[in-house]
Design a protein around this motif. Sequence first.
Motif, PDB file in Angstrom:
ATOM      1  N   ASP A 110       0.836  -1.149  -0.067  1.00  0.00           N
ATOM      2  CA  ASP A 110       0.139   0.073  -0.104  1.00  0.00           C
ATOM      3  C   ASP A 110       0.854   1.384   0.060  1.00  0.00           C
ATOM      4  O   ASP A 110       0.493   2.275  -0.622  1.00  0.00           O
ATOM      5  CB  ASP A 110      -1.125  -0.087   1.125  1.00  0.00           C
ATOM      6  CG  ASP A 110      -1.814  -1.202   1.396  1.00  0.00           C
ATOM      7  OD1 ASP A 110      -2.505  -1.629   0.417  1.00  0.00           O
ATOM      8  OD2 ASP A 110      -1.795  -1.770   2.341  1.00  0.00           O
ATOM      9  N   VAL A 111       1.983   1.451   0.500  1.00  0.00           N
ATOM     10  CA  VAL A 111       2.851   2.222   0.700  1.00  0.00           C
ATOM     11  C   VAL A 111       3.383   2.549  -0.708  1.00  0.00           C
ATOM     12  O   VAL A 111       3.417   3.722  -1.330  1.00  0.00           O
ATOM     13  CB  VAL A 111       3.947   2.140   1.671  1.00  0.00           C
ATOM     14  CG1 VAL A 111       4.964   3.377   1.857  1.00  0.00           C
ATOM     15  CG2 VAL A 111       3.503   1.784   3.116  1.00  0.00           C
ATOM     16  N   ILE A 112       3.827   1.299  -1.230  1.00  0.00           N
ATOM     17  CA  ILE A 112       4.416   1.516  -2.750  1.00  0.00           C
ATOM     18  C   ILE A 112       3.408   2.012  -3.654  1.00  0.00           C
ATOM     19  O   ILE A 112       3.582   2.897  -4.495  1.00  0.00           O
ATOM     20  CB  ILE A 112       4.885  -0.088  -3.035  1.00  0.00           C
ATOM     21  CG1 ILE A 112       6.157  -0.307  -2.296  1.00  0.00           C
ATOM     22  CG2 ILE A 112       5.328   0.105  -4.556  1.00  0.00           C
ATOM     23  CD1 ILE A 112       6.810  -1.642  -2.455  1.00  0.00           C
ATOM     24  N   GLY A 113       1.911   1.386  -3.398  1.00  0.00           N
ATOM     25  CA  GLY A 113       0.968   2.009  -4.344  1.00  0.00           C
ATOM     26  C   GLY A 113       0.877   3.581  -4.120  1.00  0.00           C
ATOM     27  O   GLY A 113       0.556   4.046  -5.361  1.00  0.00           O
ATOM     28  N   THR A 114       1.031   4.018  -3.032  1.00  0.00           N
ATOM     29  CA  THR A 114       0.622   5.311  -2.857  1.00  0.00           C
ATOM     30  C   THR A 114       1.893   6.316  -3.306  1.00  0.00           C
ATOM     31  O   THR A 114       1.506   7.064  -4.307  1.00  0.00           O
ATOM     32  CB  THR A 114       0.326   5.615  -1.260  1.00  0.00           C
ATOM     33  OG1 THR A 114      -0.633   4.806  -0.823  1.00  0.00           O
ATOM     34  CG2 THR A 114       0.132   7.002  -1.008  1.00  0.00           C
ATOM     35  N   LEU A 115       2.977   5.866  -2.952  1.00  0.00           N
ATOM     36  CA  LEU A 115       4.142   6.543  -3.735  1.00  0.00           C
ATOM     37  C   LEU A 115       4.288   6.636  -5.151  1.00  0.00           C
ATOM     38  O   LEU A 115       4.449   7.613  -5.782  1.00  0.00           O
ATOM     39  CB  LEU A 115       5.280   5.860  -2.949  1.00  0.00           C
ATOM     40  CG  LEU A 115       5.584   6.536  -1.517  1.00  0.00           C
ATOM     41  CD1 LEU A 115       6.943   5.372  -0.904  1.00  0.00           C
ATOM     42  CD2 LEU A 115       5.803   7.984  -1.284  1.00  0.00           C
TER      43      LEU A 115
END
Length: 925
Positions: A110-115
């Motif tokens: 989710d962190v990767i998707g957001t960034l």
Amino acid sequence: MSRLVLIDGSSYLYRAFHALPPLSNPQGEPTGALFGVVNMLRATLKERPAYVAFVVDAPGKTFRDDLYDQYKANRPPMPDELRSQVEPMCRIVEALGISILRISGVEADDVIGTLALQGVARDLSVTISTGDKDFAQLVRPGIELVNTMTGSRMDSDAAVMEKFGVRADQIVDLLALMGDAVDNVPGVEKCGPKTAAKWLGEYQHLDGVIAAAPGMKGKIGENLRAALERLPLNRELVTIRTDVALESGPQDLPLRERNVEELRELYARYGFTQALKELEGSAGLAPSVASEAAPSLRGTAAGFARGGSDATPVADLDPSLSLPGEYETVLEPAQLQAWVERLQHADLVSFDTETDALDAMRARLVGISLAVEPGKAAYIPINHDYPGAPAQLPMQQVLDALRPVLEDPAKKKLGQHGKYDLHVLRRHGIDVRGYHDDTMLESFVLNSTATRHDMDSLAQRYLGYTTIKFEDVAGKGAKQISFSQVGIDEASRYAAEDADVTLRLHRALAPQLLALPSLDQVYREIEMPLVPVLASIEANGVQVDVAELRRQSQDLSTRMLAAQQKATELAGRSFNLDSPKQLQAVLFDELKLPALVKTPKGQPSTNEEALEAIAEQHELPRVILEYRGLAKLRSTYTDKLPEMVNADTGRVHTSYHQSGAATGRLSSSDPNLQNIPIRTDDGRRIRRAFVAPEGKLLLAADYSQIELRIMAHLSEDPGLVRAFEQGADVHRATAAEVFGRRLDEVTSNERRAAKAINFGLMYGMSAFGLARNLGIDRGQAQDYVALYFSRYPGVRDFMDRMREQAREQGYVETLFGRRLYLNDINARNQGLRAGAERAAINAPMQGTAADIIKRAMVDVDRWLQASAAPARMILQVHDELVFECEAGFIDELRTAVVLQMSQAAQLKVPLVVDTGHGQNWDEAH
């Protein structure tokens, strides 16, 4: 455009841990996962991204656990060997100048998707470095996925479609339908990627599939309707969030300057020699650091305390070995002559054949590829026959030009699984001599358990090079075309690469073998000399009596029908004996027999073990086992063998595999001769169909109790050694020792118990297994084992010694130095650890037996060639060799074979060879 690289750190760590052997540095600290992560990071940083983050999962629950309390419930805890590498990994990542992100309440995905979406919004080119298929849902203009381990990229809908059969915006729905066993998200039962992709192709999205569910036909429709309630939750669980509240954005993640001192200390401590060299650059490595670091990853027992030389780091190789090659298509006589001259001046010739079939005894030669230096190779097309194919050099002209080099024993040849190519070229008039190296066998000897040994896998593992696959040029499935139909340009790239990559692999693997003299000796003195011997045996083939096989098939069919009728009578109704589901219903629902063995999904099993477990409680399981045994013999041998007779030779030609078993045992296929039962009348009848031609006889030579003899040699137990030295019936002698009787007083049941103990201990049988084998209670079986060890204490000491050796160094060895690596020997899981301990005891004996018969085959073949004997070796099965010879030569052959086989190893006990001869294999055996 500036680039943002988002590294899936958790994926990196686990992939490296499972992909590499459990390496350790000289201090015994585990380094395998750490080493893999460092190499992947170095590859990523070579492109100097402007912004980069290493994203890992934070401890604790996430919002998905709140949605579904069974989310990831089946995941085991992180192994201790991996946990200890997390802290040094983070230190190295930080020292490389990369920011580490851990955000509570969400996953790294989710962190990767957001960034990623924030990066695209800021006009950054975003690369997500991962091997996780879930990230395909994020692919769009500006966002690409890179799998650093394989080098593959996915940067468009077309690429996603090619990989998964759906668009990127359909990936979430695909995952929802399929489910995810790793995360414990159950999908639609029996719905794999093809079914899910088919539905989404027809109905476009998950809601469309749900709407169409009432009209879905068949079992899969029932399964879909049963899963409808949970599909919306599945979709939520597999969707990567792109709206996580983050304190920092892409602009806060610049790639910082490296902390050279910190990296130098860490690389030296963990033995990353190439990383150290790269760090120091042209200034060179300080002598004190170099001397400390170099041994820790090179092929010594100290350096590879647990991992074995198969763990050779990709990054420690010559960088040129992973670069694309330059390939030439040879269509003109002048080109052919130029290559012949290159071959004549080369120290080593790498070659490969392309054919139109997998069966080497039937395949037609389509082309030949050659290489003499890494990165440069040629393909000589010969029989590409598709419409519009360009003119090719005549096959005979090509073969005549290459023959002097290929048949020169002084000119060293190299191949990958070259036995196949030796067959093909022999059938086309070239008898290859000087076959000196084989990369499949180099990899196999280095570490038989660490990887697959096909060229594609080896290239990826040892070179970091992704090869062109056969399916890439010929298609797959029903649409696959013959190689003769592949366009010459495509064929050249594929075929020339084979010869080139084989040479590159040899450059990478050969130094590792040289660094381990015992393994190099196994490779040079056992495996490589055996290649032409096996090729000869396969080419010789064996004659079968087709009429006899057909009679046996008819008899087996009659007995199968009788078994079916008996089963119907016992069940009280008719049912399909070949249907596990129907059998399950009869045995467990109707007859109420206990389900003592379960499938991985928790259902009552109907496999052989399950039926044996309940065979004493009802007659039906025994009838089913009898039926299955008859059916297997018919389908595998009596029906199939007549179809396998080669039309050109009139004989059956099996294929032997040197890298098929981790212990070094040969295996065979098409047909598999190792699995013909020898303890049953039906199995012996099969052997009756293997016959000698008129005027000839078959001779069978079999090592007597070879693994027990090896046990006596390795354990040096005085009692066991004495029994073999005296030529006693060792099982009777064991029974006399264990039960305190004179030899002539030993009963048949006592001998049977002693035999079960002798063989059971070699295979790690527990007291429980021995009790079941002998039909006695566990306490009595434990008493038998205790008595055995009291009379043969050397055996107990040997077993303890092997377990300890395996725990300390991660491998055990055969008498000749072959290694078997045991990655689970220190596992926390008791079942895995116990299995590795059993292997630690058995592998030295089974592996030594394999080495001995291989040495014997080489020696016997050498004698056959030197004496020009009217005989030939035609079969190898377990510890037995079978020969075909002129009837008048049988006694001379027997004498020579027994001499060569008995001298194949020098043991502390005699190596005894039993022989027999006859018109067929059963008579000879």
